[in-house]
Design a protein around this motif. Structure first.
Motif, PDB file in Angstrom:
ATOM      1  N   ASP A 152       0.819  -1.208   0.000  1.00  0.00           N
ATOM      2  CA  ASP A 152       0.000   0.000   0.000  1.00  0.00           C
ATOM      3  C   ASP A 152       0.856   1.264   0.000  1.00  0.00           C
ATOM      4  O   ASP A 152       0.466   2.292  -0.568  1.00  0.00           O
ATOM      5  CB  ASP A 152      -0.944   0.003   1.204  1.00  0.00           C
ATOM      6  CG  ASP A 152      -2.086  -0.985   1.032  1.00  0.00           C
ATOM      7  OD1 ASP A 152      -2.289  -1.469  -0.102  1.00  0.00           O
ATOM      8  OD2 ASP A 152      -2.772  -1.278   2.028  1.00  0.00           O
ATOM      9  N   ARG A 180       0.925   4.323  -3.026  1.00  0.00           N
ATOM     10  CA  ARG A 180       0.727   5.731  -2.671  1.00  0.00           C
ATOM     11  C   ARG A 180       1.999   6.568  -2.777  1.00  0.00           C
ATOM     12  O   ARG A 180       2.021   7.725  -2.388  1.00  0.00           O
ATOM     13  CB  ARG A 180       0.164   5.822  -1.245  1.00  0.00           C
ATOM     14  CG  ARG A 180      -1.248   5.289  -1.125  1.00  0.00           C
ATOM     15  CD  ARG A 180      -1.678   5.134   0.326  1.00  0.00           C
ATOM     16  NE  ARG A 180      -3.086   4.804   0.435  1.00  0.00           N
ATOM     17  CZ  ARG A 180      -3.574   3.577   0.321  1.00  0.00           C
ATOM     18  NH1 ARG A 180      -2.744   2.564   0.101  1.00  0.00           N
ATOM     19  NH2 ARG A 180      -4.874   3.355   0.444  1.00  0.00           N
ATOM     20  N   LEU A 186      -0.656  11.512   4.209  1.00  0.00           N
ATOM     21  CA  LEU A 186      -1.834  11.330   3.356  1.00  0.00           C
ATOM     22  C   LEU A 186      -2.781  12.518   3.476  1.00  0.00           C
ATOM     23  O   LEU A 186      -3.312  13.011   2.483  1.00  0.00           O
ATOM     24  CB  LEU A 186      -2.558  10.038   3.742  1.00  0.00           C
ATOM     25  CG  LEU A 186      -1.869   8.726   3.364  1.00  0.00           C
ATOM     26  CD1 LEU A 186      -2.616   7.539   3.972  1.00  0.00           C
ATOM     27  CD2 LEU A 186      -1.775   8.577   1.850  1.00  0.00           C
ATOM     28  N   GLY A 188      -1.076  15.639   1.861  1.00  0.00           N
ATOM     29  CA  GLY A 188      -0.695  15.542   0.461  1.00  0.00           C
ATOM     30  C   GLY A 188       0.800  15.568   0.249  1.00  0.00           C
ATOM     31  O   GLY A 188       1.284  16.068  -0.761  1.00  0.00           O
ATOM     32  N   LYS A 201      -1.359  14.360  -4.246  1.00  0.00           N
ATOM     33  CA  LYS A 201      -2.536  15.119  -3.818  1.00  0.00           C
ATOM     34  C   LYS A 201      -2.996  14.634  -2.450  1.00  0.00           C
ATOM     35  O   LYS A 201      -2.807  13.463  -2.111  1.00  0.00           O
ATOM     36  CB  LYS A 201      -3.672  14.956  -4.830  1.00  0.00           C
ATOM     37  CG  LYS A 201      -3.400  15.562  -6.192  1.00  0.00           C
ATOM     38  CD  LYS A 201      -4.637  15.552  -7.067  1.00  0.00           C
ATOM     39  CE  LYS A 201      -5.120  14.128  -7.334  1.00  0.00           C
ATOM     40  NZ  LYS A 201      -6.288  14.111  -8.257  1.00  0.00           N
ATOM     41  N   PRO A 202      -3.595  15.519  -1.628  1.00  0.00           N
ATOM     42  CA  PRO A 202      -4.162  15.044  -0.362  1.00  0.00           C
ATOM     43  C   PRO A 202      -5.111  13.878  -0.601  1.00  0.00           C
ATOM     44  O   PRO A 202      -5.920  13.892  -1.538  1.00  0.00           O
ATOM     45  CB  PRO A 202      -4.912  16.277   0.167  1.00  0.00           C
ATOM     46  CG  PRO A 202      -4.186  17.440  -0.434  1.00  0.00           C
ATOM     47  CD  PRO A 202      -3.777  16.985  -1.808  1.00  0.00           C
ATOM     48  N   ALA A 203      -4.994  12.854   0.205  1.00  0.00           N
ATOM     49  CA  ALA A 203      -5.837  11.671   0.046  1.00  0.00           C
ATOM     50  C   ALA A 203      -7.289  12.015   0.345  1.00  0.00           C
ATOM     51  O   ALA A 203      -7.579  12.817   1.241  1.00  0.00           O
ATOM     52  CB  ALA A 203      -5.364  10.560   0.975  1.00  0.00           C
ATOM     53  N   SER A 204      -8.175  11.410  -0.399  1.00  0.00           N
ATOM     54  CA  SER A 204      -9.595  11.585  -0.117  1.00  0.00           C
ATOM     55  C   SER A 204      -9.917  10.979   1.240  1.00  0.00           C
ATOM     56  O   SER A 204      -9.164  10.150   1.771  1.00  0.00           O
ATOM     57  CB  SER A 204     -10.430  10.898  -1.193  1.00  0.00           C
ATOM     58  OG  SER A 204     -10.253   9.484  -1.124  1.00  0.00           O
ATOM     59  N   ASP A 213      -9.943   7.263   0.997  1.00  0.00           N
ATOM     60  CA  ASP A 213      -8.625   6.630   0.995  1.00  0.00           C
ATOM     61  C   ASP A 213      -8.002   6.677   2.384  1.00  0.00           C
ATOM     62  O   ASP A 213      -7.374   5.702   2.828  1.00  0.00           O
ATOM     63  CB  ASP A 213      -7.716   7.323  -0.015  1.00  0.00           C
ATOM     64  CG  ASP A 213      -6.451   6.514  -0.296  1.00  0.00           C
ATOM     65  OD1 ASP A 213      -6.512   5.275  -0.254  1.00  0.00           O
ATOM     66  OD2 ASP A 213      -5.399   7.127  -0.546  1.00  0.00           O
ATOM     67  N   GLN A 214      -8.170   7.793   3.085  1.00  0.00           N
ATOM     68  CA  GLN A 214      -7.692   7.868   4.473  1.00  0.00           C
ATOM     69  C   GLN A 214      -8.343   6.777   5.319  1.00  0.00           C
ATOM     70  O   GLN A 214      -7.681   6.100   6.115  1.00  0.00           O
ATOM     71  CB  GLN A 214      -8.009   9.231   5.077  1.00  0.00           C
ATOM     72  CG  GLN A 214      -7.264  10.405   4.476  1.00  0.00           C
ATOM     73  CD  GLN A 214      -7.723  11.710   5.096  1.00  0.00           C
ATOM     74  OE1 GLN A 214      -7.959  11.794   6.297  1.00  0.00           O
ATOM     75  NE2 GLN A 214      -7.861  12.749   4.285  1.00  0.00           N
ATOM     76  N   THR A 246      -9.671   3.941   4.337  1.00  0.00           N
ATOM     77  CA  THR A 246      -9.184   2.622   3.939  1.00  0.00           C
ATOM     78  C   THR A 246      -7.839   2.322   4.570  1.00  0.00           C
ATOM     79  O   THR A 246      -7.615   1.234   5.126  1.00  0.00           O
ATOM     80  CB  THR A 246      -9.076   2.544   2.408  1.00  0.00           C
ATOM     81  OG1 THR A 246     -10.380   2.709   1.824  1.00  0.00           O
ATOM     82  CG2 THR A 246      -8.503   1.203   1.968  1.00  0.00           C
ATOM     83  N   PHE A 247      -6.934   3.291   4.505  1.00  0.00           N
ATOM     84  CA  PHE A 247      -5.598   3.101   5.067  1.00  0.00           C
ATOM     85  C   PHE A 247      -5.675   2.946   6.586  1.00  0.00           C
ATOM     86  O   PHE A 247      -5.052   2.050   7.156  1.00  0.00           O
ATOM     87  CB  PHE A 247      -4.710   4.296   4.693  1.00  0.00           C
ATOM     88  CG  PHE A 247      -3.264   4.097   5.056  1.00  0.00           C
ATOM     89  CD1 PHE A 247      -2.394   3.494   4.160  1.00  0.00           C
ATOM     90  CD2 PHE A 247      -2.771   4.513   6.281  1.00  0.00           C
ATOM     91  CE1 PHE A 247      -1.055   3.297   4.489  1.00  0.00           C
ATOM     92  CE2 PHE A 247      -1.448   4.324   6.619  1.00  0.00           C
ATOM     93  CZ  PHE A 247      -0.579   3.716   5.724  1.00  0.00           C
TER      94      PHE A 247
END
Length: 209
Positions: free
Chosen positions: A115, A119, A144, A147, A151-154, A157-158, A160-161
């Protein structure tokens, strides 16, 4: 961050993020820094200057601030070594693989490395700790959000991680840190981390996928 930074980034300037997210990233970054090595006098002074409020997290931060104001770098270094280094090993093993499987360098680490690659995260060349240690994961979440790796993670996505690599074990680790026999300053760090993990988990639970 500082000389204790554990990840490399190609970003020279971070994109703008919302104030609420910046504050979240600040706390993740702080936890990553204070868990990557014993705080020096400057970081102790910065910690002592933190202000809390009447929330549970604010109360935990205020307690941490008070203890930092009474702490000396040499004493905190001894505390950190007893907790995380020790003779052979410290009181705690702050790794996802250990908390989730009972062993180091197991499947959780392999999954994290996959992962990270997706990223654009890379371990710094001078860092030899497995990437699934708590300090690295706190820094990853901050990166994350900010960014630092693109790009800053949605929020999805945050989420999920977090749910895969942090949520299943970090709260247990911070609870253990809070109660560890060698914890003094780090007992308050554990309290801040424990409460923050609850807030993050609840925020992600309430967010739409």
């Amino acid at each position: 961050m500082s000389k204790q930074e554990v990840l490399m980034s190609d970003q020279t300037t971070a994109p703008e993020v919302a104030e609420e997210d910046r504050l979240r990233a600040d706390l993740y970054d702080y936890l990553g820094l204070v868990l990557s090595g014993p705080p020096d006098e400057t970081l102790l002074k910065q910690t002592a200057a933190l202000k809390g409020n009447e929330t549970e997290l604010g109360t935990a931060i205020a307690a941490l601030s008070r203890i930092a104001g009474l702490s000396k770098p040499r004493t905190v270094e001894s505390e950190f070594n007893a907790l995380f280094i020790g003779l052979g090993r410290g009181e705690l093993l702050p790794y996802a693989s250990y908390y989730l499987t009972g062993f180091l360098n197991e499947k959780p680490l392999a999954g994290l490395r996959r992962d990270m690659a997706v990223r654009g995260m890379t371990r710094a060349q001078n860092v030899y700790e497995p990437e699934d240690n708590i300090a690295s994961l706190m820094e990853m979440m901050a990166g994350l959000i900010r960014g630092r790796f693109g790009k800053p993670a949605s929020l999805t996505d945050q989420k999920t991680f977090y749910n895969k690599h942090i949520g299943p074990w970090a709260g247990h680790f911070f609870t253990d840190l809070e109660a560890a026999k060698n914890s003094v300053l780090y007992a308050s760090v554990g309290a801040v981390g424990r409460v923050f993990m609850v807030i993050e988990a609840e925020g992600f639970r309430m967010s739409a996928d």
